[in-house]
Write an enzyme that holds these catalytic residues in place. Structure first.
Site, mmCIF file in Angstrom:
data_model
loop_
_atom_site.group_PDB
_atom_site.id
_atom_site.type_symbol
_atom_site.label_atom_id
_atom_site.label_comp_id
_atom_site.label_asym_id
_atom_site.label_seq_id
_atom_site.Cartn_x
_atom_site.Cartn_y
_atom_site.Cartn_z
ATOM 1 N N GLY A 230 0.979 -1.177 0.232
ATOM 2 C CA GLY A 230 -0.133 0.049 -0.161
ATOM 3 C C GLY A 230 0.873 1.241 -0.053
ATOM 4 C CD GLU A 271 1.698 -9.089 1.060
ATOM 5 O OE1 GLU A 271 2.043 -10.370 1.838
ATOM 6 O OE2 GLU A 271 0.436 -8.613 1.093
ATOM 7 N N PRO A 272 5.392 -4.616 -0.433
ATOM 8 C CG PRO A 272 7.277 -3.529 -0.441
ATOM 9 C CD PRO A 272 6.642 -4.552 0.033
ATOM 10 N N GLY A 273 4.300 -3.406 -3.429
ATOM 11 C CA GLY A 273 4.449 -3.944 -4.947
ATOM 12 C C GLY A 273 4.826 -2.527 -5.492
ATOM 13 C CB CYS A 343 -11.243 1.060 -32.545
ATOM 14 S SG CYS A 343 -10.251 1.167 -33.829
ATOM 15 C CE1 TYR A 379 -0.573 -4.102 -8.563
ATOM 16 C CE2 TYR A 379 0.315 -1.880 -8.111
ATOM 17 C CZ TYR A 379 -0.053 -3.266 -7.636
ATOM 18 O OH TYR A 379 0.064 -3.776 -6.433
HETATM 19 N N1 LLP Z 1 -0.623 -7.204 -0.750
HETATM 20 C C1 LLP Z 1 -1.860 -7.376 -1.118
HETATM 21 C C2 LLP Z 1 -2.610 -8.463 -0.514
HETATM 22 C C3 LLP Z 1 -2.515 -6.820 -2.384
HETATM 23 O O1 LLP Z 1 -3.751 -6.910 -2.544
HETATM 24 C C4 LLP Z 1 -1.856 -5.711 -2.834
HETATM 25 C C5 LLP Z 1 -2.233 -5.031 -3.999
HETATM 26 C C6 LLP Z 1 -0.348 -5.673 -2.332
HETATM 27 C C7 LLP Z 1 0.076 -6.391 -1.360
HETATM 28 C C8 LLP Z 1 0.434 -4.561 -2.945
HETATM 29 O O2 LLP Z 1 0.063 -3.434 -3.098
HETATM 30 P P1 LLP Z 1 0.690 -1.948 -3.202
HETATM 31 O O3 LLP Z 1 1.969 -1.895 -2.447
HETATM 32 O O4 LLP Z 1 1.220 -2.195 -4.955
HETATM 33 O O5 LLP Z 1 0.143 -0.875 -3.319
HETATM 34 N N2 LLP Z 1 -3.910 -2.003 -10.213
HETATM 35 C C9 LLP Z 1 -4.037 -0.956 -9.089
HETATM 36 C C10 LLP Z 1 -3.150 -1.724 -7.747
HETATM 37 C C11 LLP Z 1 -4.031 -2.883 -7.464
HETATM 38 C C12 LLP Z 1 -3.516 -3.419 -5.976
HETATM 39 C C13 LLP Z 1 -3.951 -4.845 -5.732
HETATM 40 N N3 LLP Z 1 -3.331 -5.278 -4.782
HETATM 41 C C14 LLP Z 1 -3.180 0.304 -9.571
HETATM 42 O O6 LLP Z 1 -2.704 0.165 -10.773
HETATM 43 O O7 LLP Z 1 -3.072 1.238 -8.869
#
Ligand code: LLP
Length: 430
Positions: A230, A271-273, A343, A379
């Site tokens: 998050g 748990e960052p993405g 399109c 993403y």
């Molecule tokens: N852990 C869990 C259980 C999650 O569902 C997610 C993201 C993360 C970690 C990683 O979250 P982050 O650190 O990346 O915020 N497509 C959307 C974001 C969807 C996130 C889904 N889950 C976007 O482009 O903003």
């Protein structure tokens, strides 16, 4: 961690030290280019946490997952495909801390089988998962993902907490789920909370208290607490980073209170993405038309929402820059709308939530110049598709100034590989 917000240039001629003209000529467009050094810098920012578990859904190219693995990250997987990616990128199936954790709200048949056969640790986001795992693999340790009843994200669509969210085990159902776990001889060794993506400090901080309460309700079988992902990154000059040091202090204090209550060590995970991959990524596209529609100027690119869906999905803002092919005046700018080749009227990169098209002040460019969509490493590629029968983009990872093609552009034959014509006897139906 950098406290200042990076500057977003309007004109650039290189990415990660590699000339854009070279990248475009070598790999074609559209291409995602990732700067490994940025990912590793962001990973280093989070070193204070015991475990940084990369949410690979943000950018799951094997080379990226492998890079983060070699630099100490563990990994999260949300599907059988992501488990297979993690294994292919060199992660062991099990160990301490768990190299791979399967975090989801359901099992499909393939994911359940993989978790059972490979001994992958499971983070259960629904009461059903506890039962379905317990029925075939009693005696295991599991993690519970709790929905604390509140959440927050950069968009309503990325808020994963509260009663409008499908995610996690509803906090009031925890006692019932513990009983369920006991019935199947499953030990709850981990507690997890992820309230949304692109959240803010205030909401993230609330996770600590809620997670502590939930963990205390489970008791000292818990050896790991995860505060989820998050963490936001700045997409605009007026946005900033969360104070990681301050966030860690809150999480660490919570962990220490649990350790004191139970008299045992508790591991703290994050748990960052987005935080790890967003800023490293650039979507490189070519301007193929400069169109005037009434008072509006459009740059039409060879990349569309089939490559980067965030603007059409969330009205997400991405910084953009122009790379001139044959020179140009960086100081000459004008308001432009940036769109893609699809399109579909919504194929616009400069739009706000609700689909409102907005113009952006960008350098005056010509057909053949390149446009770089920035902060696109999270993403981006992973949410791409084949709409309008356009191939998936190429991906390039730049390490120490050297570009490496880590996914070649999809070919037409690959795109239709799974398709079959009807057999002759069925063609009568047409
Ligand atoms: N852990 C869990 C259980 C999650 O569902 C997610 C993201 C993360 C970690 C990683 O979250 P982050 O650190 O990346 O915020 N497509 C959307 C974001 C969807 C996130 C889904 N889950 C976007 O482009 O903003």
């Amino acid at each position: 961690m950098e406290s200042s917000v990076p500057e977003f240039p309007l004109v650039r001629d290189s990415i990660a030290g590699v000339s854009i003209a070279h990248l475009a000529r070598q790999y074609g467009t559209p291409t995602f280019v990732y700067d490994a050094s940025v990912m590793l810098k962001r990973l280093a920012d989070l070193r204070c946490f015991d475990v940084v578990r990369y949410a690979q859904k943000a950018c799951s190219n094997l080379a990226v997952v492998d890079l983060l693995r070699r630099n100490g990250a563990m990994v999260d997987a949300v599907s059988a495909g992501e488990i297979r990616r993690a294994l292919r990128a060199g992660y062991a199936a099990h160990g301490a801390p768990h190299p791979i954790v399967y975090t989801a709200d359901i099992f499909d048949a393939e994911a359940l089988q993989l978790c059972v056969e490979q001994g992958i640790h499971v983070n259960c986001g629904s009461p059903e998962m506890i039962e379905q795992l317990g029925a075939v693999a009693p005696g295991r340790a599991i993690t519970l993902r709790i929905n604390p009843g509140f959440g927050h994200g950069h968009s309503r669509k990325t808020n994963t907490g509260g009663d409008q969210s499908k995610h996690g085990i509803w906090h009031e159902q925890l006692p019932e789920c513990l009983a369920r776990a006991r019935r199947f001889d499953l030990t709850v060794s981990g507690m997890h909370m992820h309230i949304g993506s692109g959240s803010d400090f205030e909401h993230l901080a609330q996770v600590c208290g809620a997670l502590e309460q939930a963990a205390l309700a489970v008791g000292p079988t818990v050896d790991t607490v995860s505060v989820g992902g998050g963490l936001p990154v700045p997409y605009r000059p007026d946005q900033s980073y969360v104070d990681i040091g301050e966030y860690f202090r809150l999480c660490d204090a919570m962990r220490k209170r649990l350790e004191a209550a139970w008299g045992r060590k508790v591991r703290l995970e994050i748990e960052p993405g987005r935080y790890l991959s967003a800023e490293s990524g650039y979507l490189l596209a070519e301007i193929r038309a400069v169109k005037r529609q009434g008072a509006n100027v459009f740059y039409l690119l060879d990349a569309g929402f089939n490559n980067l869906a965030r603007p059409i999905l969330y009205g997400a803002y991405h910084p953009m820059s122009v790379a001139f092919r044959n020179g140009g005046d960086p100081k000459k700018t004008g308001p432009v709308i940036v769109g893609g080749p699809l399109c579909e009227s919504g194929d616009i990169f400069t739009q706000e939530e609700g689909g409102y098209v907005v113009a952006r002040e960008l350098p005056v460019a010509r057909v053949g110049d390149w446009l770089v969509i920035e902060v696109a490493g999270a993403y981006g590629f992973v949410m791409g598709g084949n709409y309008n029968s356009r191939p998936l983009a190429a991906e390039v990872l730049v390490c120490r100034g050297q570009p490496h093609l880590v996914r070649r552009r999809q070919t037409f034959d690959e795109m239709i590989a799974g398709e079959r014509l009807l057999p002759p006897e069925a063609s009568a139906c047409g």
